[in-house]
Design a protein around this motif. Structure first.
Motif, mmCIF file in Angstrom:
data_model
loop_
_atom_site.group_PDB
_atom_site.id
_atom_site.type_symbol
_atom_site.label_atom_id
_atom_site.label_comp_id
_atom_site.label_asym_id
_atom_site.label_seq_id
_atom_site.Cartn_x
_atom_site.Cartn_y
_atom_site.Cartn_z
ATOM 1 N N TRP A 204 0.840 -1.206 0.000
ATOM 2 C CA TRP A 204 0.000 0.000 0.000
ATOM 3 C C TRP A 204 0.869 1.247 0.000
ATOM 4 C CZ3 TRP A 204 -5.479 0.569 0.563
ATOM 5 C CH2 TRP A 204 -6.186 -0.629 0.609
ATOM 6 N N ILE A 205 0.460 2.235 -0.804
ATOM 7 C CA ILE A 205 1.047 3.578 -0.792
ATOM 8 C C ILE A 205 -0.100 4.548 -0.529
ATOM 9 C CG2 ILE A 205 2.334 5.320 -2.064
ATOM 10 C CD1 ILE A 205 4.048 2.967 -1.816
ATOM 11 N N MET A 206 0.049 5.444 0.457
ATOM 12 C CA MET A 206 -1.048 6.328 0.851
ATOM 13 C C MET A 206 -0.556 7.768 1.032
ATOM 14 S SD MET A 206 -2.925 3.867 3.683
ATOM 15 C CE MET A 206 -4.492 4.728 3.529
ATOM 16 N N PHE A 207 -1.378 8.704 0.556
ATOM 17 C CA PHE A 207 -1.122 10.130 0.744
ATOM 18 C C PHE A 207 -2.352 10.775 1.374
ATOM 19 C CE2 PHE A 207 1.852 9.074 -2.608
ATOM 20 C CZ PHE A 207 2.966 9.867 -2.355
ATOM 21 N N PRO A 208 -2.176 11.768 2.255
ATOM 22 C CA PRO A 208 -3.324 12.452 2.862
ATOM 23 C C PRO A 208 -4.105 13.242 1.817
ATOM 24 C CG PRO A 208 -1.263 13.532 3.465
ATOM 25 C CD PRO A 208 -0.879 12.267 2.766
ATOM 26 N N PRO A 209 -5.327 13.638 2.147
ATOM 27 C CA PRO A 209 -6.213 14.278 1.159
ATOM 28 C C PRO A 209 -5.637 15.510 0.482
ATOM 29 C CG PRO A 209 -7.460 13.647 3.112
ATOM 30 C CD PRO A 209 -6.012 13.412 3.451
ATOM 31 N N ASP A 210 -4.799 16.271 1.181
ATOM 32 C CA ASP A 210 -4.300 17.521 0.607
ATOM 33 C C ASP A 210 -2.985 17.350 -0.151
ATOM 34 O OD1 ASP A 210 -2.924 16.880 2.912
ATOM 35 O OD2 ASP A 210 -2.628 18.959 3.538
ATOM 36 N N VAL A 211 -2.544 16.109 -0.358
ATOM 37 C CA VAL A 211 -1.288 15.856 -1.074
ATOM 38 C C VAL A 211 -1.567 14.908 -2.237
ATOM 39 C CG1 VAL A 211 1.077 14.991 -0.934
ATOM 40 C CG2 VAL A 211 0.051 16.147 1.043
ATOM 41 N N ALA A 212 -1.618 15.440 -3.449
ATOM 42 C CA ALA A 212 -1.807 14.580 -4.623
ATOM 43 C C ALA A 212 -0.513 13.810 -4.885
ATOM 44 C CB ALA A 212 -2.176 15.411 -5.837
ATOM 45 N N PRO A 213 -0.587 12.519 -5.134
ATOM 46 C CA PRO A 213 0.631 11.733 -5.376
ATOM 47 C C PRO A 213 1.361 12.220 -6.623
ATOM 48 C CG PRO A 213 -1.258 10.309 -4.940
ATOM 49 C CD PRO A 213 -1.800 11.697 -5.125
ATOM 50 N N PRO A 214 2.682 12.130 -6.647
ATOM 51 C CA PRO A 214 3.421 12.496 -7.861
ATOM 52 C C PRO A 214 2.924 11.694 -9.062
ATOM 53 C CG PRO A 214 4.926 12.148 -6.029
ATOM 54 C CD PRO A 214 3.577 11.697 -5.558
ATOM 55 N N GLY A 215 2.759 12.373 -10.186
ATOM 56 C CA GLY A 215 2.281 11.708 -11.392
ATOM 57 C C GLY A 215 0.782 11.572 -11.481
ATOM 58 N N VAL A 216 0.061 12.010 -10.454
ATOM 59 C CA VAL A 216 -1.402 11.923 -10.428
ATOM 60 C C VAL A 216 -1.969 13.330 -10.532
ATOM 61 C CG1 VAL A 216 -3.405 11.226 -9.066
ATOM 62 C CG2 VAL A 216 -1.345 9.810 -9.081
ATOM 63 N N HIS A 217 -2.902 13.530 -11.451
ATOM 64 C CA HIS A 217 -3.411 14.872 -11.715
ATOM 65 C C HIS A 217 -4.942 14.863 -11.678
ATOM 66 C CE1 HIS A 217 0.668 15.958 -12.897
ATOM 67 N NE2 HIS A 217 0.693 14.870 -13.645
ATOM 68 N N PRO A 218 -5.529 15.136 -10.496
ATOM 69 C CA PRO A 218 -6.987 15.186 -10.403
ATOM 70 C C PRO A 218 -7.523 16.493 -10.961
ATOM 71 C CG PRO A 218 -5.995 15.653 -8.267
ATOM 72 C CD PRO A 218 -4.868 15.323 -9.194
ATOM 73 N N SER A 219 -8.732 16.437 -11.516
ATOM 74 C CA SER A 219 -9.395 17.663 -11.956
ATOM 75 C C SER A 219 -9.805 18.466 -10.722
ATOM 76 C CB SER A 219 -10.622 17.327 -12.799
ATOM 77 O OG SER A 219 -11.562 16.581 -12.037
ATOM 78 N N PRO A 220 -10.037 19.777 -10.876
ATOM 79 C CA PRO A 220 -10.367 20.603 -9.704
ATOM 80 C C PRO A 220 -11.556 20.091 -8.894
ATOM 81 C CG PRO A 220 -9.874 21.991 -11.594
ATOM 82 C CD PRO A 220 -9.896 20.578 -12.104
ATOM 83 N N ASP A 221 -12.559 19.498 -9.564
ATOM 84 C CA ASP A 221 -13.726 19.014 -8.831
ATOM 85 C C ASP A 221 -13.616 17.556 -8.424
ATOM 86 O OD1 ASP A 221 -13.992 17.739 -11.233
ATOM 87 O OD2 ASP A 221 -15.950 18.572 -11.743
ATOM 88 N N GLY A 222 -12.502 16.904 -8.809
ATOM 89 C CA GLY A 222 -12.303 15.513 -8.425
ATOM 90 C C GLY A 222 -13.043 14.503 -9.272
ATOM 91 N N ALA A 223 -13.734 14.945 -10.320
ATOM 92 C CA ALA A 223 -14.511 14.021 -11.139
ATOM 93 C C ALA A 223 -13.621 13.140 -12.007
ATOM 94 C CB ALA A 223 -15.490 14.804 -12.021
ATOM 95 N N ASP A 224 -12.452 13.642 -12.387
ATOM 96 C CA ASP A 224 -11.535 12.886 -13.240
ATOM 97 C C ASP A 224 -10.150 12.891 -12.622
ATOM 98 O OD1 ASP A 224 -13.332 12.334 -15.583
ATOM 99 O OD2 ASP A 224 -13.363 14.530 -15.651
ATOM 100 N N VAL A 225 -9.427 11.771 -12.813
ATOM 101 C CA VAL A 225 -8.066 11.647 -12.303
ATOM 102 C C VAL A 225 -7.201 11.039 -13.391
ATOM 103 C CG1 VAL A 225 -6.566 10.624 -10.567
ATOM 104 C CG2 VAL A 225 -8.875 11.336 -9.950
ATOM 105 N N ALA A 226 -6.131 11.736 -13.766
ATOM 106 C CA ALA A 226 -5.177 11.209 -14.734
ATOM 107 C C ALA A 226 -4.018 10.576 -13.975
ATOM 108 C CB ALA A 226 -4.667 12.328 -15.642
ATOM 109 N N THR A 227 -3.734 9.301 -14.286
ATOM 110 C CA THR A 227 -2.676 8.571 -13.601
ATOM 111 C C THR A 227 -1.834 7.824 -14.621
ATOM 112 O OG1 THR A 227 -3.999 6.553 -13.322
ATOM 113 C CG2 THR A 227 -4.176 8.221 -11.596
#
Length: 482
Positions: A300-323
């Motif tokens: 398991w790899i986990m990051f808190p809500p306010d830290v987006a993982p490196p290489g992960v790009h969520p949309s501002p509303d969270g509806a889409d996530v590019a990984t």
């Protein structure tokens, strides 16, 4: 360079495809330009996208046109897509996706009759990367960090105070020690329990026997092995539901007031081969979750809500996530960066018999280190109720999940109504808590305004004193002239 790729993967690409970096280190002409002809200006990803549109017969013919097209036409993902699209999950595994498709669709085709040709001079990062990610060995440094709390004999009250209310992940080492599943759930038992009904693999129905054969002999060919994620296992196979129970720490689940038919999807049987898993995501509907490992081991790899993982790009509303495409690709390209960043992740290997608590909003990804079986459930406790209600109140069908689209926008209203009828004290306590918080915020605002007013009064007094001094000085100067 060739030796490094082969050393990490254990062998070379079956069709001889090499990364472009090798072209600059070898005295060997490239064959892509001549082999593709007028198509050579197209980038490899666009070229492959065109091939996805072709029927299998045309794909086979195209592979005979040149060595470069031979490499493209034998790409594993093309035949995987054809097999899943045309055969679904009702097939016998025949050694590879291409062989499986041809065995089922071409009368008289003999499994194993295809002998790959090792092509020289064909370079493509795009075609080489999936094979490399599927075959590269898991590096020991990816498994070293273990910084998630492990606790045993933790009461429900202690869990709520020390972890749930603090939004902290924790591994409970003895929460499922009494589960019959720990002893029963091997391949044979699951095959018998799931016989006669489809299971959901990669969002499609499969026969469980077909999936087991794929896990045993075919999954190692895939960059991202297919994952069984079945939400209907408990109702379709009641004996599996009897083999486990919700751990005490997670027993409060307020979504129960909606009933099994109306609540969002919340529990899944998860099975997968080594290297399968889930890419970075946040659990749905602002819920928390627990994941109990019955067989195998999970990184398991986990990051808190306010830290987006490196290489992960969520949309501002969270509806889409590019990984990144695959879990191994993330480890290869981003793990070192994450580990040495300002906000390094929490990490652990969760083994059979252990249960991980995933707080609301935490980013997480999971890599199966061996064939694994687990049960996971999302839940809403009184601690997290306010966040769930705030999320559902948006009434956005593209954000709310786990129900048909038509039922998503009014899920908030149904949930609140059900709580008012069945658990009114919970809503009462929540509203009292929110009122106290509002009063506290108002008191803090008044205090801030007071502190802002004090400097202003002080500045006014200072200005008045300065003006008096200046006036006195002017008076003295005027008197001196007499």
């Amino acid at each position: 360079m060739v030796q490094r790729w082969q050393a990490e993967s254990g062998h070379g690409h079956p069709y001889g495809v090499q990364p472009w970096g090798n072209f600059y280190l070898q005295q060997q002409p490239e064959i892509r330009t001549s082999g593709l002809g007028l198509l050579s200006p197209l980038p490899d990803d666009l070229m492959l996208s065109l091939l996805y549109l072709m029927p299998a017969a045309d794909l086979v013919r195209l592979g005979l046109a040149s060595k470069a097209l031979y490499c493209f036409a034998h790409t594993t993902d093309l035949w995987k897509a054809l097999t899943v699209e045309e055969l679904g999950g009702d097939f016998q595994w025949c050694g590879s996706w291409r062989e499986t498709y041809l065995c089922h669709k071409v009368p008289g085709y003999k499994p194993g009759s295809h002998k790959p040709i090792l092509v020289e001079g064909f370079y493509s990062d795009f075609l080489h990367q999936p094979w490399f990610c599927a075959t590269v060995k898991i590096r020991p440094e990816w498994l070293e960090v273990d910084n998630i709390d492990r606790r045993s004999a933790l009461s429900a009250a202690e869990f709520k105070e020390q972890y749930e209310s603090q939004s902290r992940p924790v591994i409970l080492t003895d929460a499922i020690s009494d589960w019959p599943a720990l002893e029963k759930w091997d391949r044979n038992y699951l095959a018998a329990a799931l016989a006669g009904r489809p299971v959901i693999v990669g969002n499609m129905p499969w026969r469980f026997g077909s999936y087991l054969a794929y896990c045993k002999k075919g999954a190692e060919q895939d960059e991202m092995p297919l994952y069984l994620f079945d939400k209907a296992f408990a109702s379709a196979s009641p004996q599996l539901a009897q083999d486990y129970q919700v751990p005490e720490a997670f027993s409060e689940d307020l979504f129960k007031v909606l009933g099994e038919e109306s609540r969002p999807d919340y529990r899944w049987l998860i099975c997968g081969p080594a290297r399968s898993g889930s890419s970075f995501h946040v659990d749905p509907n602002a819920t928390c979750a627990w994941n109990a490992v019955v067989r195998g081991a999970k990184k398991w790899i986990m990051f808190p809500p306010d830290v987006a993982p490196p290489g992960v790009h969520p949309s501002p509303d969270g509806a889409d996530v590019a990984t990144p495409i695959s879990l191994i690709e993330w480890f290869l390209n981003f793990y070192d960066e994450a580990r040495h960043s300002k906000h390094p992740p929490l990490e652990a290997i969760v083994k059979a018999g252990e249960t991980l608590y995933v707080p609301r909003g935490w980013w997480h990804m999971v890599l199966n280190l061996e064939e694994s079986v687990a049960v996971t459930q999302n839940f809403v406790s009184s601690t997290g109720l306010a966040a769930v209600l705030a999320f559902l109140k948006s009434r956005r069908a593209d954000l709310v999940s786990g129900r048909c689209v038509e039922a998503r926008s009014n899920l908030y209203d149904k949930f609140v109504t059900a709580l008012e009828h069945q658990q009114p004290h919970v809503l009462h306590e929540l509203r009292k808590k929110q009122q106290r918080q509002q009063q506290q915020r108002q008191a803090e605002q008044r205090l801030c305004q007071l502190f802002k007013a004090v400097p202003q009064q002080y500045q006014q007094q200072q200005q008045q004193q300065t003006d008096m001094v200046r006036a006195h000085g002017a008076l003295v100067e005027g008197t001196a002239g007499f």
